[in-house]
Write a protein that holds these residues in place. Structure first.
Motif, PDB file in Angstrom:
ATOM      1  N   VAL A  29       9.614   1.991 -48.308  1.00 16.35           N
ATOM      2  CA  VAL A  29      11.060   1.871 -48.153  1.00 16.35           C
ATOM      3  C   VAL A  29      11.692   1.888 -49.542  1.00 16.35           C
ATOM      4  O   VAL A  29      11.432   1.016 -50.367  1.00 16.35           O
ATOM      5  CB  VAL A  29      11.442   0.571 -47.399  1.00 16.35           C
ATOM      6  CG1 VAL A  29      12.945   0.466 -47.262  1.00 16.35           C
ATOM      7  CG2 VAL A  29      10.762   0.527 -46.035  1.00 16.35           C
ATOM      8  N   VAL A  30      12.517   2.898 -49.786  1.00 16.96           N
ATOM      9  CA  VAL A  30      13.203   3.049 -51.065  1.00 16.96           C
ATOM     10  C   VAL A  30      14.687   2.828 -50.825  1.00 16.96           C
ATOM     11  O   VAL A  30      15.304   3.494 -49.992  1.00 16.96           O
ATOM     12  CB  VAL A  30      12.965   4.452 -51.668  1.00 16.96           C
ATOM     13  CG1 VAL A  30      13.708   4.598 -52.989  1.00 16.96           C
ATOM     14  CG2 VAL A  30      11.482   4.709 -51.857  1.00 16.96           C
ATOM     15  N   ILE A  31      15.255   1.879 -51.549  1.00 21.74           N
ATOM     16  CA  ILE A  31      16.690   1.607 -51.453  1.00 21.74           C
ATOM     17  C   ILE A  31      17.369   2.368 -52.581  1.00 21.74           C
ATOM     18  O   ILE A  31      16.960   2.269 -53.731  1.00 21.74           O
ATOM     19  CB  ILE A  31      16.970   0.091 -51.538  1.00 21.74           C
ATOM     20  CG1 ILE A  31      16.240  -0.621 -50.396  1.00 21.74           C
ATOM     21  CG2 ILE A  31      18.464  -0.183 -51.502  1.00 21.74           C
ATOM     22  CD1 ILE A  31      16.271  -2.130 -50.473  1.00 21.74           C
ATOM     23  N   THR A  32      18.392   3.129 -52.215  1.00 23.92           N
ATOM     24  CA  THR A  32      19.062   3.976 -53.194  1.00 23.92           C
ATOM     25  C   THR A  32      20.442   3.427 -53.546  1.00 23.92           C
ATOM     26  O   THR A  32      21.069   2.718 -52.765  1.00 23.92           O
ATOM     27  CB  THR A  32      19.211   5.411 -52.662  1.00 23.92           C
ATOM     28  OG1 THR A  32      20.008   5.394 -51.478  1.00 23.92           O
ATOM     29  CG2 THR A  32      17.866   6.033 -52.369  1.00 23.92           C
ATOM     30  N   LYS A  33      20.881   3.775 -54.749  1.00 23.50           N
ATOM     31  CA  LYS A  33      22.215   3.410 -55.218  1.00 23.50           C
ATOM     32  C   LYS A  33      22.786   4.660 -55.884  1.00 23.50           C
ATOM     33  O   LYS A  33      22.147   5.230 -56.768  1.00 23.50           O
ATOM     34  CB  LYS A  33      22.135   2.257 -56.224  1.00 23.50           C
ATOM     35  CG  LYS A  33      23.477   1.792 -56.735  1.00 23.50           C
ATOM     36  CD  LYS A  33      23.297   0.609 -57.668  1.00 23.50           C
ATOM     37  CE  LYS A  33      24.636   0.146 -58.200  1.00 23.50           C
ATOM     38  NZ  LYS A  33      24.467  -0.982 -59.121  1.00 23.50           N
ATOM     39  N   ALA A  34      23.936   5.084 -55.441  1.00 28.35           N
ATOM     40  CA  ALA A  34      24.584   6.293 -55.951  1.00 28.35           C
ATOM     41  C   ALA A  34      23.659   7.507 -55.811  1.00 28.35           C
ATOM     42  O   ALA A  34      23.601   8.360 -56.689  1.00 28.35           O
ATOM     43  CB  ALA A  34      25.036   6.102 -57.394  1.00 28.35           C
ATOM     44  N   GLY A  35      22.883   7.526 -54.722  1.00 26.91           N
ATOM     45  CA  GLY A  35      22.019   8.664 -54.450  1.00 26.91           C
ATOM     46  C   GLY A  35      20.717   8.707 -55.219  1.00 26.91           C
ATOM     47  O   GLY A  35      19.936   9.644 -55.081  1.00 26.91           O
ATOM     48  N   LYS A  36      20.446   7.680 -56.024  1.00 26.77           N
ATOM     49  CA  LYS A  36      19.217   7.645 -56.822  1.00 26.77           C
ATOM     50  C   LYS A  36      18.375   6.436 -56.419  1.00 26.77           C
ATOM     51  O   LYS A  36      18.921   5.395 -56.060  1.00 26.77           O
ATOM     52  CB  LYS A  36      19.541   7.560 -58.312  1.00 26.77           C
ATOM     53  CG  LYS A  36      20.281   8.776 -58.819  1.00 26.77           C
ATOM     54  CD  LYS A  36      20.574   8.648 -60.288  1.00 26.77           C
ATOM     55  CE  LYS A  36      21.366   9.870 -60.756  1.00 26.77           C
ATOM     56  NZ  LYS A  36      21.740   9.758 -62.150  1.00 26.77           N
ATOM     57  N   PRO A  37      17.039   6.544 -56.488  1.00 25.33           N
ATOM     58  CA  PRO A  37      16.187   5.395 -56.167  1.00 25.33           C
ATOM     59  C   PRO A  37      16.556   4.189 -57.030  1.00 25.33           C
ATOM     60  O   PRO A  37      16.748   4.299 -58.234  1.00 25.33           O
ATOM     61  CB  PRO A  37      14.779   5.891 -56.502  1.00 25.33           C
ATOM     62  CG  PRO A  37      14.863   7.375 -56.413  1.00 25.33           C
ATOM     63  CD  PRO A  37      16.251   7.731 -56.852  1.00 25.33           C
ATOM     64  N   TYR A  38      16.683   3.037 -56.396  1.00 22.28           N
ATOM     65  CA  TYR A  38      17.120   1.818 -57.078  1.00 22.28           C
ATOM     66  C   TYR A  38      16.081   0.698 -56.925  1.00 22.28           C
ATOM     67  O   TYR A  38      15.726   0.042 -57.890  1.00 22.28           O
ATOM     68  CB  TYR A  38      18.468   1.394 -56.502  1.00 22.28           C
ATOM     69  CG  TYR A  38      19.114   0.223 -57.182  1.00 22.28           C
ATOM     70  CD1 TYR A  38      19.513   0.297 -58.511  1.00 22.28           C
ATOM     71  CD2 TYR A  38      19.340  -0.955 -56.493  1.00 22.28           C
ATOM     72  CE1 TYR A  38      20.121  -0.780 -59.133  1.00 22.28           C
ATOM     73  CE2 TYR A  38      19.945  -2.037 -57.112  1.00 22.28           C
ATOM     74  CZ  TYR A  38      20.335  -1.944 -58.429  1.00 22.28           C
ATOM     75  OH  TYR A  38      20.935  -3.010 -59.036  1.00 22.28           O
ATOM     76  N   LEU A  39      15.590   0.491 -55.709  1.00 19.01           N
ATOM     77  CA  LEU A  39      14.617  -0.564 -55.435  1.00 19.01           C
ATOM     78  C   LEU A  39      13.566  -0.069 -54.454  1.00 19.01           C
ATOM     79  O   LEU A  39      13.867   0.763 -53.601  1.00 19.01           O
ATOM     80  CB  LEU A  39      15.297  -1.782 -54.795  1.00 19.01           C
ATOM     81  CG  LEU A  39      16.348  -2.519 -55.599  1.00 19.01           C
ATOM     82  CD1 LEU A  39      17.092  -3.496 -54.702  1.00 19.01           C
ATOM     83  CD2 LEU A  39      15.695  -3.259 -56.740  1.00 19.01           C
ATOM     84  N   ASP A  40      12.346  -0.605 -54.554  1.00 17.40           N
ATOM     85  CA  ASP A  40      11.315  -0.384 -53.552  1.00 17.40           C
ATOM     86  C   ASP A  40      11.133  -1.692 -52.803  1.00 17.40           C
ATOM     87  O   ASP A  40      11.031  -2.758 -53.413  1.00 17.40           O
ATOM     88  CB  ASP A  40       9.982   0.003 -54.193  1.00 17.40           C
ATOM     89  CG  ASP A  40      10.001   1.387 -54.808  1.00 17.40           C
ATOM     90  OD1 ASP A  40      10.682   2.270 -54.251  1.00 17.40           O
ATOM     91  OD2 ASP A  40       9.344   1.596 -55.835  1.00 17.40           O
ATOM     92  N   LEU A  41      11.090  -1.618 -51.480  1.00 18.41           N
ATOM     93  CA  LEU A  41      10.867  -2.800 -50.655  1.00 18.41           C
ATOM     94  C   LEU A  41       9.374  -2.867 -50.338  1.00 18.41           C
ATOM     95  O   LEU A  41       8.819  -1.965 -49.718  1.00 18.41           O
ATOM     96  CB  LEU A  41      11.694  -2.712 -49.371  1.00 18.41           C
ATOM     97  CG  LEU A  41      11.692  -3.928 -48.471  1.00 18.41           C
ATOM     98  CD1 LEU A  41      12.219  -5.156 -49.203  1.00 18.41           C
ATOM     99  CD2 LEU A  41      12.526  -3.657 -47.236  1.00 18.41           C
TER     100      LEU A  41
END
Length: 81
Positions: A29-41
């Motif tokens: 699960v990759v959480i994105t911010k502004a269309g770019k990878p931000y965090l991995d869950l």
């Protein structure tokens, strides 16, 4: 087989429980911010394995000539065929 899932921060806030379950099932699960990878869950691992120096002592044997490289091998690396 695991799946890779990309969600925005807003979606992650609304679906945290479901995303956590997916991560535990093996999905990435990759959480994105502004269309770019931000965090991995990732699932939590209780106790990481601690390194124990010397645990293979007596199990690994080095031959007496381990530091002697045959001349043909040296020539091959140096381009002298």
């Amino acid at each position: 087989m695991s799946e890779q899932l990309h969600v925005t921060l807003q979606e992650a806030k609304a679906q945290l429980f479901q995303l956590g379950a997916r991560a535990w099932q093996g999905d990435r699960v990759v959480i994105t911010k502004a269309g770019k990878p931000y965090l991995d869950l990732l699932p939590h691992i209780d106790t990481p394995q601690t390194r124990k120096p010397g645990r293979l002592k007596g199990r690994i044997r080095m031959p007496a000539d381990f530091d002697r490289t045959p001349e043909d091998i040296i020539e091959g690396f140096e381009g002298r065929f």
